[in-house]
Design a protein around this motif. Sequence first.
Motif, PDB file in Angstrom:
ATOM      1  N   THR A  10       0.815  -1.226   0.000  1.00 25.62           N
ATOM      2  CA  THR A  10       0.000   0.000   0.000  1.00 25.62           C
ATOM      3  C   THR A  10       0.845   1.270   0.000  1.00 25.62           C
ATOM      4  N   SER A  12       4.241   3.768  -1.319  1.00 26.34           N
ATOM      5  CA  SER A  12       4.633   4.363  -2.591  1.00 26.34           C
ATOM      6  C   SER A  12       5.324   3.334  -3.506  1.00 26.34           C
ATOM      7  N   ASN A  36       0.076  -2.291   6.548  1.00 27.27           N
ATOM      8  CA  ASN A  36       0.071  -2.025   7.985  1.00 27.27           C
ATOM      9  C   ASN A  36      -1.268  -1.449   8.428  1.00 27.27           C
ATOM     10  N   GLU A 127      16.706   0.219   5.024  1.00 31.36           N
ATOM     11  CA  GLU A 127      17.033   0.162   6.458  1.00 31.36           C
ATOM     12  C   GLU A 127      17.467  -1.236   6.878  1.00 31.36           C
ATOM     13  N   GLY A 211       6.975   8.018   0.343  1.00 29.70           N
ATOM     14  CA  GLY A 211       6.412   7.987   1.687  1.00 29.70           C
ATOM     15  C   GLY A 211       7.011   9.099   2.547  1.00 29.70           C
TER      16      GLY A 211
HETATM   17  P1  NAD Z   1       5.493   4.253   2.437  1.00 27.64           P
HETATM   18  O1  NAD Z   1       5.407   4.874   3.774  1.00 27.64           O
HETATM   19  O2  NAD Z   1       4.810   4.892   1.297  1.00 27.64           O
HETATM   20  O3  NAD Z   1       5.015   2.726   2.516  1.00 27.64           O
HETATM   21  C1  NAD Z   1       5.432   1.868   3.527  1.00 27.64           C
HETATM   22  C2  NAD Z   1       4.759   0.521   3.447  1.00 27.64           C
HETATM   23  O4  NAD Z   1       5.193  -0.251   4.569  1.00 27.64           O
HETATM   24  C3  NAD Z   1       3.227   0.570   3.527  1.00 27.64           C
HETATM   25  O5  NAD Z   1       2.666  -0.424   2.711  1.00 27.64           O
HETATM   26  C4  NAD Z   1       2.929   0.234   4.996  1.00 27.64           C
HETATM   27  O6  NAD Z   1       1.702  -0.405   5.155  1.00 27.64           O
HETATM   28  C5  NAD Z   1       4.071  -0.694   5.332  1.00 27.64           C
HETATM   29  N1  NAD Z   1       4.452  -0.620   6.751  1.00 27.64           N
HETATM   30  C6  NAD Z   1       4.782   0.496   7.448  1.00 27.64           C
HETATM   31  N2  NAD Z   1       5.099   0.187   8.723  1.00 27.64           N
HETATM   32  C7  NAD Z   1       4.964  -1.149   8.827  1.00 27.64           C
HETATM   33  C8  NAD Z   1       5.136  -2.083   9.898  1.00 27.64           C
HETATM   34  N3  NAD Z   1       5.502  -1.687  11.123  1.00 27.64           N
HETATM   35  N4  NAD Z   1       4.894  -3.397   9.643  1.00 27.64           N
HETATM   36  C9  NAD Z   1       4.506  -3.809   8.426  1.00 27.64           C
HETATM   37  N5  NAD Z   1       4.326  -2.983   7.382  1.00 27.64           N
HETATM   38  C10 NAD Z   1       4.552  -1.674   7.573  1.00 27.64           C
HETATM   39  O7  NAD Z   1       7.070   4.120   2.132  1.00 27.64           O
HETATM   40  P2  NAD Z   1       7.784   4.047   0.712  1.00 27.64           P
HETATM   41  O8  NAD Z   1       8.120   5.423   0.253  1.00 27.64           O
HETATM   42  O9  NAD Z   1       7.065   3.143  -0.210  1.00 27.64           O
HETATM   43  O10 NAD Z   1       9.173   3.390   1.140  1.00 27.64           O
HETATM   44  C11 NAD Z   1       9.292   2.013   1.430  1.00 27.64           C
HETATM   45  C12 NAD Z   1      10.763   1.643   1.502  1.00 27.64           C
HETATM   46  O11 NAD Z   1      11.348   1.855   0.226  1.00 27.64           O
HETATM   47  C13 NAD Z   1      11.576   2.503   2.473  1.00 27.64           C
HETATM   48  O12 NAD Z   1      12.552   1.708   3.083  1.00 27.64           O
HETATM   49  C14 NAD Z   1      12.221   3.538   1.593  1.00 27.64           C
HETATM   50  O13 NAD Z   1      13.442   4.017   2.109  1.00 27.64           O
HETATM   51  C15 NAD Z   1      12.460   2.739   0.322  1.00 27.64           C
HETATM   52  N6  NAD Z   1      12.532   3.534  -0.908  1.00 27.64           N
HETATM   53  C16 NAD Z   1      11.455   4.252  -1.309  1.00 27.64           C
HETATM   54  C17 NAD Z   1      11.527   5.017  -2.464  1.00 27.64           C
HETATM   55  C18 NAD Z   1      10.326   5.777  -2.977  1.00 27.64           C
HETATM   56  O14 NAD Z   1      10.421   6.364  -4.058  1.00 27.64           O
HETATM   57  N7  NAD Z   1       9.217   5.813  -2.291  1.00 27.64           N
HETATM   58  C19 NAD Z   1      12.735   5.054  -3.196  1.00 27.64           C
HETATM   59  C20 NAD Z   1      13.800   4.302  -2.742  1.00 27.64           C
HETATM   60  C21 NAD Z   1      13.698   3.539  -1.596  1.00 27.64           C
END
Ligand code: NAD
Length: 393
Positions: A10, A12, A36, A127, A211
């Motif tokens: 769910t 990004s 989550n 992470e 996110g």
């Molecule tokens: P986001 O906040 O949009 O999404 C996080 C996801 O993790 C959600 O589906 C949420 O439900 C889930 N989640 C959050 N806490 C949780 C928990 N305690 N237990 C289980 N599920 C949980 O974040 P994002 O931007 O999609 O980033 C996700 C990862 O990808 C991060 O580590 C980020 O550093 C990395 N990342 C993101 C991007 C980007 O463009 N968004 C680029 C490079 C790396």
Amino acid sequence: MKGVCVLGSTGSIGVSTLDVLRLNKACYSVVALTANKNITRLLEQCVEFKPQYVVIPDDTLAAEFRILISSTPALCTEVLSGEKSLEQVTELSEVDIVVAAIVGAAGLLSTIAAAEAGKRILLANKESLVVSGDLLLSAVNKNNAELLPLDSEHNALFQCMPAGYRTGQKAEGIRKIILTASGGPFLNKTVNELKHVTIEQACAHPNWSMGRKISVDSASMMNKGLEVIEASFLFNLCATEIDVLVHPQSIIHSMVDYIDGSVLAQLGNPDMRTPIAHALAWPERQSSGVSALDLIVNNQLTFQEPSYERFPCLRLAFDALEAKGTAPAILNAANEVAVDAFLSDRIRFVEIPVVIEKVLQEMPITAAESIADVINIDAEARARAIAKVEAFK
Ligand code: NAD
Ligand code: MG
């Protein structure tokens, strides 16, 4: 058909992953999705992708979701709850590819489980590599898993590595790698201006829609710091072999500098669907839905040095990498607490590095021998960071 499990569907990265899977429907089946809190979006995803399983860690929310599923026609998705289920869905025999897109150290155990189950891991959750780099890579190697980076910079570097390269190896003939950084929304702010920035300003990244946690990390440049540590594990390089170069347009996603003077770069529009499509199909290529790069439109590619004075988080991350052992895990845990405190208006933006530095100074650096050690260090660093945040009130 490859079976895919999307951890954090769910978010990004999760949503961008499903966009790519939709575009290449004939090649993939969605086996499991996890979320989550956002069960509304999860239900929409279930209706469209019909996964066999979903995981919602919280029992109450999972029970609520079971009712939603049972009242939706033609849907027989099984709803699992509990943290352990996040690990179990990665291990299913129907799953070939695990997209690790949970944010923060909360993604650690499921990523490790995917490695132990010998899956192809598409790693967005930087992470988990920062906190347990050596342990995660050894689980990957021992179980013949594949670790492919989704982070745009690391995916770019992987694409610029010599033929046959596998993550974790030290490639021959490399002088250094150059991680590009947009500089985030505060690239041109002065030290004084940074004292007064708001949550909304920190979350408004100029080039990427992401996110909230990673958006704040980008604003503080801790994101680049975490990426330096991520790169050191993925590409087996030390701190002195990794340069950070500010490139505000985010068109060059990173570069490999070879000893013969060649510099290989990967370019593209800033859109995570490109690295996702690449890592899903690797070593083949497939469509991502991203438009072709137009270098006449994007005809200004500029570069500058990062400021360690205005972005102390970047220096803290380099220091933690040099200190090795548990330092990166302490840095990450303190950062997660500090960012959360900033996002809930309990500390100011400039106090984020202050919290992290104090926690790093307080805790001895040791060697983590096991994931249990990492989890203990993470918990202790979080408790200490929470105390520092309280002290700011
Ligand atoms: P986001 O906040 O949009 O999404 C996080 C996801 O993790 C959600 O589906 C949420 O439900 C889930 N989640 C959050 N806490 C949780 C928990 N305690 N237990 C289980 N599920 C949980 O974040 P994002 O931007 O999609 O980033 C996700 C990862 O990808 C991060 O580590 C980020 O550093 C990395 N990342 C993101 C991007 C980007 O463009 N968004 C680029 C490079 C790396
Ligand atoms: Mg990145």
